[in-house]
Motif scaffolding. Structure first.
Motif, PDB file in Angstrom:
ATOM      1  N   PHE A 344       0.840  -1.192   0.000  1.00 54.02           N
ATOM      2  CA  PHE A 344       0.000   0.000   0.000  1.00 54.02           C
ATOM      3  C   PHE A 344       0.877   1.245   0.000  1.00 54.02           C
ATOM      4  O   PHE A 344       1.877   1.314   0.714  1.00 54.02           O
ATOM      5  CB  PHE A 344      -0.915   0.022   1.228  1.00 54.02           C
ATOM      6  N   HIS A 345       0.464   2.237  -0.785  1.00 55.82           N
ATOM      7  CA  HIS A 345       1.193   3.497  -0.875  1.00 55.82           C
ATOM      8  C   HIS A 345       0.189   4.650  -0.907  1.00 55.82           C
ATOM      9  O   HIS A 345      -0.944   4.464  -1.342  1.00 55.82           O
ATOM     10  CB  HIS A 345       2.069   3.541  -2.128  1.00 55.82           C
ATOM     11  N   PRO A 346       0.596   5.846  -0.454  1.00 54.95           N
ATOM     12  CA  PRO A 346      -0.313   6.990  -0.539  1.00 54.95           C
ATOM     13  C   PRO A 346      -0.698   7.277  -1.983  1.00 54.95           C
ATOM     14  O   PRO A 346       0.124   7.188  -2.902  1.00 54.95           O
ATOM     15  CB  PRO A 346       0.505   8.141   0.064  1.00 54.95           C
ATOM     16  N   VAL A 351       6.008   7.234  -9.154  1.00 52.54           N
ATOM     17  CA  VAL A 351       6.466   5.862  -9.374  1.00 52.54           C
ATOM     18  C   VAL A 351       7.539   5.883 -10.455  1.00 52.54           C
ATOM     19  O   VAL A 351       7.386   6.534 -11.494  1.00 52.54           O
ATOM     20  CB  VAL A 351       5.301   4.939  -9.799  1.00 52.54           C
ATOM     21  N   TYR A 352       8.627   5.175 -10.213  1.00 54.63           N
ATOM     22  CA  TYR A 352       9.710   5.049 -11.182  1.00 54.63           C
ATOM     23  C   TYR A 352       9.683   3.629 -11.754  1.00 54.63           C
ATOM     24  O   TYR A 352       9.750   2.656 -11.015  1.00 54.63           O
ATOM     25  CB  TYR A 352      11.063   5.335 -10.532  1.00 54.63           C
ATOM     26  N   VAL A 353       9.568   3.534 -13.086  1.00 52.13           N
ATOM     27  CA  VAL A 353       9.454   2.249 -13.772  1.00 52.13           C
ATOM     28  C   VAL A 353      10.795   1.908 -14.403  1.00 52.13           C
ATOM     29  O   VAL A 353      11.426   2.752 -15.057  1.00 52.13           O
ATOM     30  CB  VAL A 353       8.344   2.294 -14.843  1.00 52.13           C
ATOM     31  N   THR A 371      15.569   4.243 -15.099  1.00 47.95           N
ATOM     32  CA  THR A 371      14.128   4.296 -14.865  1.00 47.95           C
ATOM     33  C   THR A 371      13.523   5.407 -15.689  1.00 47.95           C
ATOM     34  O   THR A 371      14.223   6.278 -16.208  1.00 47.95           O
ATOM     35  CB  THR A 371      13.815   4.554 -13.366  1.00 47.95           C
ATOM     36  N   ARG A 372      12.231   5.369 -15.784  1.00 48.12           N
ATOM     37  CA  ARG A 372      11.477   6.396 -16.503  1.00 48.12           C
ATOM     38  C   ARG A 372      10.197   6.734 -15.732  1.00 48.12           C
ATOM     39  O   ARG A 372       9.773   5.983 -14.886  1.00 48.12           O
ATOM     40  CB  ARG A 372      11.132   5.926 -17.920  1.00 48.12           C
TER      41      ARG A 372
END
Length: 372
Positions: A344-346, A351-353, A371-372
């Motif tokens: 769970f996250h706020p 987010v880094y993909v 990352t992007r």
């Protein structure tokens, strides 16, 4: 030059401090927000004397540090606030129950709850000044298994919601509402977003809900709804074809569908709080059109978090620890599913993909972003 510079500094300090008037602070009339703060009275005669810089340095070095107990409480409140935001601004009493059962650190069970700005501007409402009289003493007949009774209602949003696309060009279609399903036995909630509010879209929402229930081995037996789109020929035909039953509320008696009405208020309030919390912290990326994602996120959190608390008790010489279990998903599937709280996250967190070449275990330039 240095002497004249010190004289100028001393003169400016005398002019500044000389403007301060003698202040008397009474503990009974003006309570201090922090008991550790000591009020200091500045006198013109003292301020007019030359300032000893070395004496000030020695005094600052001997000032007492902040009480370690206060620092410990602040750290615990900060940790509790992080968990509060991560779990969709879950109420602090429920967080304390989770701490007592060991789902989160037990040291947070007795911490005074901090003030959450997101809840302040997302959950504020007018305080009722009168009651509604005698309450209804006839409770709803409880369901005995999942799918026996499902309440359903619809909500309409004044702000068009963003429709995500996975490939191709972004679409101009927007969500304008949602259909909310609530199972009476498990308290499981399902939300189907809708781009058009008509009978055909309502039937599609019903079919999507039943496909989700089939994953848990649940078959829907009965629906309870308002009139509106649920009283159309198209929807009633789908009920008959599925071998189900359908009941309606009375005319203008929305309180007879209180399960769905209350759930709409609950998920709307939770989604609004998380959305506004993210907007205030990242206005460049988050706006009100993402209410659809906030609504889905809050429903997922609500279905995954436990709802039944059993306090600690003693049986003979053995102590049975407190338990907090029985999430709506667990009741729907008839299997206890422990929530993975680390996932769970706020809402609205960046987010880094990982780059696609690294995902496929291919060569990647060591000097390029990973990352992007």
């Amino acid at each position: 030059a240095s002497a004249s510079h010190l004289e100028d500094v001393s003169e400016r300090m005398r002019e500044t401090t000389g403007q301060l008037r003698e202040t008397t602070i009474s503990e009974t009339n003006t309570p201090s927000a922090d008991p550790t703060i000591t009020a200091v009275t500045v006198d013109d005669d003292i301020a007019s004397k030359p300032v000893d810089i070395e004496f000030l340095d020695r005094s600052a070095a001997t000032l007492p540090a902040e009480d370690p107990a206060i620092i410990s409480v602040k750290n615990k409140q900060r940790q509790l606030s992080v968990l509060h935001e991560r779990f969709g601004h879950l109420s602090f009493p429920k967080l304390q129950l989770m701490a007592r059962s060991g789902l989160i650190p037990k040291e947070l069970a007795n911490v005074a709850p901090p003030i959450c700005p997101g809840c302040a501007y997302g959950k504020a409402h007018r305080k009722p000044w009168r009651s509604k009289g005698i309450r209804n003493l006839r409770p709803i007949k409880p369901a005995t298994f999942p799918g026996q009774v499902v309440s359903v209602d619809q909500l309409i949003s004044p702000t068009p919601g963003f429709v995500p696309t996975h490939r191709g060009r972004p679409t101009t279609t927007r969500y304008i509402g949602a259909t909310v399903f609530v199972d009476h036995f498990s308290d499981f909630t399902y939300v189907h977003l809708m781009s058009s509010m008509d009978a055909e879209s309502t039937v599609k929402a019903k079919q999507a809900f039943e496909r989700t229930c089939s994953k848990y081995g649940v078959t829907i037996r009965h629906y309870h709804a308002d009139n509106g789109l649920f009283d159309t020929h198209r929807f009633k035909t789908s009920i008959e074809q599925a071998g189900q039953s359908l009941t309606f509320c009375g005319v203008n008696a929305h309180h007879q569908n209180g399960k769905a009405e209350r759930r709409i208020k609950d998920i709307t309030e939770g989604a609004r709080t998380a959305l506004l919390h993210a907007v205030h912290r990242w206005p460049e990326a988050v706006d009100a059109s993402l209410w659809t994602a906030a609504l889905k996120n809050y429903v997922n959190l609500r279905n995954a978090l436990p709802s039944d608390f059993t306090p600690e008790r003693r049986v003979g010489r053995n102590i049975i620890p407190a338990r907090f279990e029985g999430s709506p998903i667990s009741k729907m599937a008839s299997v206890e599913v422990e929530p993975n709280l680390r996932d769970f996250h706020p809402f609205g967190s960046p987010v880094y993909v990982l780059e696609e070449s690294l995902q496929k275990i291919q060569s990647h330039n060591k000097w390029h972003d990973r990352t992007r």
